[in-house]
Write a protein that holds these residues in place. Structure first.
Motif, PDB file in Angstrom:
ATOM      1  N   ARG A  47       0.808  -1.108   0.125  1.00  0.00           N
ATOM      2  CA  ARG A  47       0.089   0.131   0.008  1.00  0.00           C
ATOM      3  C   ARG A  47       0.855   1.229   0.058  1.00  0.00           C
ATOM      4  O   ARG A  47       0.701   2.241  -0.805  1.00  0.00           O
ATOM      5  CB  ARG A  47      -0.910   0.063   1.183  1.00  0.00           C
ATOM      6  CG  ARG A  47      -1.775   1.076   1.296  1.00  0.00           C
ATOM      7  CD  ARG A  47      -2.896   1.328   2.427  1.00  0.00           C
ATOM      8  NE  ARG A  47      -3.891   0.172   2.169  1.00  0.00           N
ATOM      9  CZ  ARG A  47      -3.991  -1.001   2.993  1.00  0.00           C
ATOM     10  NH1 ARG A  47      -3.016  -1.384   4.039  1.00  0.00           N
ATOM     11  NH2 ARG A  47      -5.014  -1.786   2.834  1.00  0.00           N
TER      12      ARG A  47
ATOM     13  N   PHE B 145      -6.052   2.029  -3.185  1.00  0.00           N
ATOM     14  CA  PHE B 145      -5.548   0.550  -2.860  1.00  0.00           C
ATOM     15  C   PHE B 145      -6.745  -0.349  -2.006  1.00  0.00           C
ATOM     16  O   PHE B 145      -7.550   0.364  -1.884  1.00  0.00           O
ATOM     17  CB  PHE B 145      -4.114   0.618  -1.926  1.00  0.00           C
ATOM     18  CG  PHE B 145      -3.372  -0.561  -2.117  1.00  0.00           C
ATOM     19  CD1 PHE B 145      -2.579  -0.825  -3.318  1.00  0.00           C
ATOM     20  CD2 PHE B 145      -3.098  -1.550  -1.166  1.00  0.00           C
ATOM     21  CE1 PHE B 145      -1.853  -1.779  -3.573  1.00  0.00           C
ATOM     22  CE2 PHE B 145      -2.433  -2.637  -1.278  1.00  0.00           C
ATOM     23  CZ  PHE B 145      -1.770  -2.732  -2.387  1.00  0.00           C
TER      24      PHE B 145
ATOM     25  N   GLU C 181      -8.397  -2.694   0.713  1.00  0.00           N
ATOM     26  CA  GLU C 181      -8.853  -2.256   1.930  1.00  0.00           C
ATOM     27  C   GLU C 181      -9.259  -3.681   2.777  1.00  0.00           C
ATOM     28  O   GLU C 181     -10.298  -3.995   2.255  1.00  0.00           O
ATOM     29  CB  GLU C 181      -9.764  -1.026   2.144  1.00  0.00           C
ATOM     30  CG  GLU C 181     -10.178  -0.602   3.520  1.00  0.00           C
ATOM     31  CD  GLU C 181      -8.944  -0.103   4.106  1.00  0.00           C
ATOM     32  OE1 GLU C 181      -7.968   0.745   3.552  1.00  0.00           O
ATOM     33  OE2 GLU C 181      -9.062   0.189   5.357  1.00  0.00           O
TER      34      GLU C 181
ATOM     35  N   THR D 260     -11.109  -4.779  -3.137  1.00  0.00           N
ATOM     36  CA  THR D 260     -10.195  -3.970  -4.066  1.00  0.00           C
ATOM     37  C   THR D 260     -10.419  -3.941  -5.279  1.00  0.00           C
ATOM     38  O   THR D 260     -11.805  -4.218  -5.541  1.00  0.00           O
ATOM     39  CB  THR D 260      -8.796  -4.738  -3.873  1.00  0.00           C
ATOM     40  OG1 THR D 260      -7.740  -3.748  -4.555  1.00  0.00           O
ATOM     41  CG2 THR D 260      -8.607  -6.267  -4.501  1.00  0.00           C
TER      42      THR D 260
ATOM     43  N   LYS E 294      -6.470   0.593 -10.049  1.00  0.00           N
ATOM     44  CA  LYS E 294      -6.125   1.460  -8.894  1.00  0.00           C
ATOM     45  C   LYS E 294      -6.474   2.940  -8.972  1.00  0.00           C
ATOM     46  O   LYS E 294      -6.389   3.637  -7.957  1.00  0.00           O
ATOM     47  CB  LYS E 294      -4.886   0.954  -8.096  1.00  0.00           C
ATOM     48  CG  LYS E 294      -4.613  -0.331  -7.937  1.00  0.00           C
ATOM     49  CD  LYS E 294      -5.460  -1.033  -6.841  1.00  0.00           C
ATOM     50  CE  LYS E 294      -5.122  -2.471  -6.483  1.00  0.00           C
ATOM     51  NZ  LYS E 294      -5.908  -3.452  -7.136  1.00  0.00           N
TER      52      LYS E 294
ATOM     53  N   TRP F 278      -0.400  -5.343  -9.191  1.00  0.00           N
ATOM     54  CA  TRP F 278      -0.906  -4.879  -7.823  1.00  0.00           C
ATOM     55  C   TRP F 278      -1.772  -5.868  -7.401  1.00  0.00           C
ATOM     56  O   TRP F 278      -1.786  -6.225  -6.160  1.00  0.00           O
ATOM     57  CB  TRP F 278      -1.405  -3.540  -8.084  1.00  0.00           C
ATOM     58  CG  TRP F 278      -0.531  -2.430  -7.984  1.00  0.00           C
ATOM     59  CD1 TRP F 278      -0.364  -1.679  -9.124  1.00  0.00           C
ATOM     60  CD2 TRP F 278       0.572  -1.928  -7.187  1.00  0.00           C
ATOM     61  NE1 TRP F 278       0.816  -0.595  -8.879  1.00  0.00           N
ATOM     62  CE2 TRP F 278       1.241  -0.868  -7.871  1.00  0.00           C
ATOM     63  CE3 TRP F 278       0.893  -2.636  -5.938  1.00  0.00           C
ATOM     64  CZ2 TRP F 278       2.312  -0.433  -7.016  1.00  0.00           C
ATOM     65  CZ3 TRP F 278       2.023  -1.807  -5.142  1.00  0.00           C
ATOM     66  CH2 TRP F 278       2.615  -0.662  -5.796  1.00  0.00           C
TER      67      TRP F 278
ATOM     68  N   GLU G  81      -1.456  -8.326  -4.110  1.00  0.00           N
ATOM     69  CA  GLU G  81      -2.567  -8.575  -3.115  1.00  0.00           C
ATOM     70  C   GLU G  81      -2.993  -9.581  -2.955  1.00  0.00           C
ATOM     71  O   GLU G  81      -3.120 -10.113  -1.740  1.00  0.00           O
ATOM     72  CB  GLU G  81      -3.686  -7.382  -3.320  1.00  0.00           C
ATOM     73  CG  GLU G  81      -3.500  -6.071  -3.252  1.00  0.00           C
ATOM     74  CD  GLU G  81      -4.946  -5.194  -3.990  1.00  0.00           C
ATOM     75  OE1 GLU G  81      -4.932  -5.240  -4.970  1.00  0.00           O
ATOM     76  OE2 GLU G  81      -5.259  -4.462  -3.014  1.00  0.00           O
TER      77      GLU G  81
END
Ligand code: URA
Ligand code: SF4
Length: 216
Positions: free
Chosen positions: A23, A43, A45, A95, A99, A126, A130
Motif C-alpha cells: 500500500r 488501494f 482495504e 479491492t 487502482k 498490484w 494483493e
C-alpha cells in the motif's frame, strides 16, 4: 518503462507479501497513464488474513476523493447485499482491478470511463501482489473487468455468474455482476438485487464449508 514495453505496474510493485508495504508503494506507481488525472491511488482495504477477496473494476468519483474502495453508491449497495448474504465486510479484503479512477470531465462532473484492456493488464501486478499477500480461500469478481483480469478476456458474466471456478490465487473464484449495473437498472432493482444477494450467499456458504472442513 521504455516505449517498446507494454504498460505495466510491475517495476513499482515491491517484492513483498506485506500489504502495508504494498500500500505504501502504490502512490508512486506510473505503470500506466491513469495516475496523472486521478486524485490519488485507491488501494485495497481489509485484513491481511481475510478469507475472501472481492475485486471491483476501478475507484469511482467518491473513492477517488476519499482514497478508499467501494465507499460511494456502489459500495453502499455492496455492503447492504453482503450483510443480507451473511458476509462480514470487515473480514473481507475489498479491492479493484485498476487502482486509479478513469473519467471524462463533463462540466463540473466526472463521468466514469471504462478502463482499457491495456490499463487492466498494466495494473494486474498490484492485484496479483494483493492476492499473493492475502492468500484468500475465495475470490469474488464484481463485474466483467475484474472477471476478465483474473479469468481471461473470453469470460462472460452473463453465462458464468454464480459458478465456482478453481483459481491460481485461491481455492475458488466466483464472478457476479457489478453493483453499479444494478444501480443502472432502477426498474429491475428488486430482482437484480436479489440475484446479487443470492450469488454472495453462495460465497458465504462455500466459505462456511471450507472452514468446517479445515476444522474437521
Ligand atoms: N466501483 C468499483 O468497481 N470500485 C469501487 O471502488 C467503486 C465503484
Ligand atoms: Fe499504476 Fe494501476 Fe494506477 Fe496505472 S492504474 S498508474 S498501473 S496503479
Amino acid at each position: 518503462m521504455s516505449k517498446s514495453q507494454k504498460p505495466s505496474a510491475a517495476e513499482w510493485v515491491p517484492a513483498t507479501h506485506d500489504l502495508a508495504r504494498l500500500r505504501a508503494a502504490a502512490p508512486a506507481c506510473r505503470g500506466c497513464d491513469l495516475y496523472a488525472h486521478a486524485t490519488q491511488v485507491v488501494f485495497g482495504e481489509g485484513p491481511q488474513d481475510a478469507n475472501v477477496v472481492m475485486v471491483g473494476e476501478q475507484p469511482g468519483d467518491e473513492e477517488d476523493r476519499r482514497g478508499l474502495p467501494f465507499v460511494g453508491p456502489s459500495g453502499r449497495l455492496l455492503s447492504k447485499a453482503m450483510e443480507q448474504a451473511g458476509l462480514d465486510r470487515d473480514k473481507v479484503y475489498v479491492t479493484n482491478a485498476v487502482k486509479h479512477f478513469k473519467f471524462l470531465e463533463r462540466g463540473k462532473r466526472r463521468i466514469h470511463a471504462k478502463p482499457s484492456g491495456i490499463e487492466i493488464s498494466a495494473c494486474r501486478p498490484w492485484l496479483e501482489a494483493e492476492l499473493a499477500s492475502v492468500e484468500p480461500e475465495l475470490i469474488v469478481c464484481l463485474g466483467a473487468t475484474a472477471a476478465q483480469s483474473l479469468m481471461g478476456r473470453d469470460f462472460r458474466i452473463t453465462v458464468d455468474r454464480g459458478k465456482f471456478f478453481p483459481h491460481h490465487w485461491a481455492k475458488q473464484l466466483l464472478a457476479t455482476v457489478h453493483p453499479s449495473a444494478i444501480l443502472r437498472m432502477p426498474e429491475r432493482y428488486d430482482e437484480e438485487f436479489e440475484l446479487f444477494v443470492r450469488d454472495l450467499s453462495l460465497v458465504a456458504q462455500k466459505l462456511e464449508s471450507i472452514e468446517a472442513a479445515a476444522k474437521a
